[in-house]
Scaffold this motif. Structure first.
Motif, PDB file in Angstrom:
ATOM      1  N   ALA B  95     -50.441   2.226  -6.472  1.00 45.66           N
ATOM      2  CA  ALA B  95     -51.288   1.035  -6.616  1.00 45.66           C
ATOM      3  C   ALA B  95     -51.553   0.744  -8.076  1.00 45.66           C
ATOM      4  O   ALA B  95     -51.549  -0.412  -8.510  1.00 45.66           O
ATOM      5  CB  ALA B  95     -52.598   1.230  -5.861  1.00 45.66           C
ATOM      6  N   GLY B  99     -49.296  -2.159  -8.029  1.00 44.67           N
ATOM      7  CA  GLY B  99     -50.204  -3.081  -7.353  1.00 44.67           C
ATOM      8  C   GLY B  99     -50.542  -2.569  -5.969  1.00 44.67           C
ATOM      9  O   GLY B  99     -49.696  -1.968  -5.295  1.00 44.67           O
ATOM     10  N   VAL B 100     -51.767  -2.826  -5.549  1.00 38.73           N
ATOM     11  CA  VAL B 100     -52.231  -2.332  -4.256  1.00 38.73           C
ATOM     12  C   VAL B 100     -51.372  -2.882  -3.125  1.00 38.73           C
ATOM     13  O   VAL B 100     -51.070  -2.183  -2.151  1.00 38.73           O
ATOM     14  CB  VAL B 100     -53.713  -2.718  -4.047  1.00 38.73           C
ATOM     15  CG1 VAL B 100     -54.157  -2.407  -2.633  1.00 38.73           C
ATOM     16  CG2 VAL B 100     -54.600  -1.993  -5.040  1.00 38.73           C
ATOM     17  N   ASP B 101     -50.936  -4.125  -3.268  1.00 40.74           N
ATOM     18  CA  ASP B 101     -50.156  -4.757  -2.204  1.00 40.74           C
ATOM     19  C   ASP B 101     -48.765  -4.158  -2.076  1.00 40.74           C
ATOM     20  O   ASP B 101     -48.055  -4.441  -1.108  1.00 40.74           O
ATOM     21  CB  ASP B 101     -50.038  -6.260  -2.477  1.00 40.74           C
ATOM     22  CG  ASP B 101     -49.336  -6.524  -3.798  1.00 40.74           C
ATOM     23  OD1 ASP B 101     -48.370  -7.300  -3.819  1.00 40.74           O
ATOM     24  OD2 ASP B 101     -49.732  -5.927  -4.825  1.00 40.74           O
ATOM     25  N   LYS B 102     -48.358  -3.320  -3.039  1.00 42.44           N
ATOM     26  CA  LYS B 102     -47.011  -2.769  -3.022  1.00 42.44           C
ATOM     27  C   LYS B 102     -46.994  -1.292  -2.641  1.00 42.44           C
ATOM     28  O   LYS B 102     -45.948  -0.653  -2.691  1.00 42.44           O
ATOM     29  CB  LYS B 102     -46.347  -2.972  -4.388  1.00 42.44           C
ATOM     30  CG  LYS B 102     -46.162  -4.445  -4.694  1.00 42.44           C
ATOM     31  CD  LYS B 102     -45.547  -4.698  -6.048  1.00 42.44           C
ATOM     32  CE  LYS B 102     -45.483  -6.215  -6.261  1.00 42.44           C
ATOM     33  NZ  LYS B 102     -45.057  -6.589  -7.591  1.00 42.44           N
TER      34      LYS B 102
END
Lengths: 287, 279
Positions: B95, B99-102
């Motif tokens: 994260a 990135g958290v979304d990844k």
């Protein structure tokens, strides 16, 4: 009483040449305040000329406001001119020419290897000292070297470079070219890469990282990687390798803007705060 | 920051027995006791008189590395705490870097089952070796993992738990996408707190259990460390994680417990591999 005073004044000055005195008296017999009054007469008869005149009350000519002395323009050219004028060297032209050549050669030789202001200032100061010491002109040129040093002291690399080129031009007797306008910031970036050495990272860096990661729109567009980042095949991360090649000697941590094609289009030392970092990214289109 | 004192200095062994959870941390084998470089050898250690202001800045920012957590993990009734904590720490670093979304959720059992038995547990430096060399498979219940497999990035996902579930042939080719790069050993309270202040996550263990430490705090002026446990959300205090989600699963260790952990070895993970498809 006032009229008596007026006639007394006239009597005192009788026989002496004096300027016309205009007095306009109001209904109460008191003179109107000093100033400029406009007398307009619109004739009823078209054959008569109109009257449009100014009556100055007060008798004398109001002196114009004092004109402040001209301020010498604070341009680079003006400053360099003053510095050069302060040099007390009977061989000023010859010394200046040698110094000019030294500046130009140094800038040419270091064009690809020096990319930060501190290094450039250091090298140029060293060259100055070398040339002037060899000519035994160090003391005589102290106003120039000290003054130029003060000018470049707060500058970034690009400004330093422009200033040294201008100084060389001034020494050559030529016109100092105006500094080029700063390039407009790139606005076509779509992504960014922050290169941050993990072992040098601080709490402030983590605050910046957290701010970016908390932004759900910005976060997917920003990678934050260590310069030793590797792929699943244990190879150096190709994007990081390309970033390091692009940056050359520019120190980390660094933020790089990336365009749609994946090319680096701008970079800067990582700003000190989350707000400044996000502003830098937004100005370049990463938002 | 107000803490839930019920979860301060939990005795993991007793708590596990009372709640039906499992521990699973073994002391490091002698040949691995000095496996990693020391954090203290290369990083700045903040003086203790700076901790208060630095932690105040963390509190003012609203949270710290716990905000990178996508979910609290649950090791169930398997002694896989070391690999569960490792999976959590690795996901946190994903994260941070990508990135958290990844983040891709990781199957800790895919690593544990090669480093411990159904009942034994495992050691943290053993997990360090495993994560630097082999890695963990991604979880088969993560939608992003399913999309990655469909896109051809890799092939082999695995469930998070289930010691007896066999791994597909060739699974190591997938696990290598999810490895860590380097670990540091943390051997002092000052280094432990300094690392947390700088946003590192630390695997620390005591009472036979390993957890993932994520944030330094002050409780009545005394230093404590907040950790994410791997006992699901039926344990622990509530804090906010990624996406503004509030969840249970957290506990706190006092200075005394931190001292215990660092005396036996606590480890901080430096970075994770960036797979070539991670853009």
């Amino acid at each position: 009483m006032r009229q008596l005073a007026i006639w007394a004044m006239l009597a005192l000055t009788s026989g002496q040449a004096f300027a016309d005195i205009t007095l306009l008296l109001g209904p109460d017999g008191n003179p109107l305040p000093n100033g400029a009054y406009r007398l307009l007469v619109i004739p009823s008869d078209a054959t008569k000329p109109p009257v449009n005149t100014v009556l100055h009350v007060g008798g004398g000519v109001t002196p114009p406001p004092p004109v402040p002395p001209p301020v010498p323009p604070d341009t680079l050219d003006a400053r360099l001119t003053l510095l050069l004028a302060a040099v007390d060297d009977p061989d000023r032209v010859a010394t200046g020419t040698k110094l000019k050549v030294a500046y130009e050669m140094t800038l040419q030789l270091t064009a690809n290897s020096i990319t930060d202001a501190n290094s450039l200032r250091g090298v140029m100061a060293g060259i100055e000292k070398g040339v002037l010491d060899s000519l035994k002109k160090t003391a005589a040129w102290q106003p120039w070297t000290a003054g130029l040093g003060e000018i470049v002291k707060p500058m970034d690399f690009s400004q330093c470079l422009t200033t040294y080129k201008a100084a060389a031009a001034k020494l050559g007797g030529g016109p100092v070219p105006p500094p080029p306008p700063p390039p407009p910031p790139v606005t076509t970036a779509v992504k960014a890469l922050i290169l941050l050495e993990t072992e040098d990272s601080t709490q402030q860096h983590e605050l910046i990282r957290q701010s970016i990661r908390a932004d759900q729109i910005l976060s997917p567009k920003v990678m934050i990687l260590d310069p030793n980042s590797k792929t699943e095949n244990d190879q150096p991360d190709p994007q990081v390798v390309a970033a390091k090649a692009y940056l050359g000697n520019r120190p980390l941590p660094r933020v790089l803007a990336i365009n749609e094609a994946g090319g680096f289009v701008d970079d800067e030392a990582l700003p000190a705060t989350p707000e400044a970092t996000k502003a830098w990214l937004a100005e370049r289109g990463v938002k | 920051m107000i803490i839930d004192s019920r979860y301060l200095d939990v005795n993991f062994a007793v708590e596990a027995e009372d709640t039906g959870n499992m521990c699973g941390m073994l002391p490091p084998p002698d040949y691995l006791s000095d496996y990693s470089p020391l954090y203290e050898a290369s990083q700045r250690i903040y003086p203790e008189d700076e901790w208060s202001d630095r932690i105040a800045a963390i509190d003012a920012s609203g949270g710290w590395t716990e905000r990178y957590i996508r979910m609290i993990l649950d090791q169930g009734r398997e002694p896989s705490c070391v690999y569960a904590a490792t999976a959590q720490a690795t996901q946190i670093i994903q994260a941070k870097q990508f990135g958290v979304d990844k983040v891709r959720f990781l199957s800790w059992i895919s690593g544990y089952r090669h480093n411990g038995s159904r009942t034994s547990g495992s050691s943290v430096p053993g997990a360090a070796v495993w994560m630097e060399g082999t890695g963990l498979q991604p979880r088969n219940d993560d939608p992003r993992v399913k999309a990655d497999i469909a896109a051809g990035f890799y092939k082999h996902a695995h469930p998070a738990t289930g010691y007896g579930t066999a791994q597909a042939s060739g699974w190591k080719e997938t696990a290598r996408h999810f490895r860590t790069h380097e670990w540091f050993k943390v051997t002092s309270v000052g280094a432990f707190v300094s690392a947390l202040i700088n946003g590192w996550v630390i695997l620390g263990g005591r009472d036979g259990h390993c957890v993932c430490h994520v944030r330094p705090m002050l409780d009545g002026g005394k230093i404590i460390s907040m950790y994410a446990n791997s006992w699901g959300t039926s344990f622990g205090a509530t804090h906010e994680i990624a996406g503004g989600v509030k969840t249970r699963g957290f506990g706190y260790d006092s200075r005394a417990k931190i001292s215990t952990m660092v005396s036996r070895g606590a480890w901080a993970i430096r970075t994770v591999i960036r797979p070539s498809w991670m853009v």
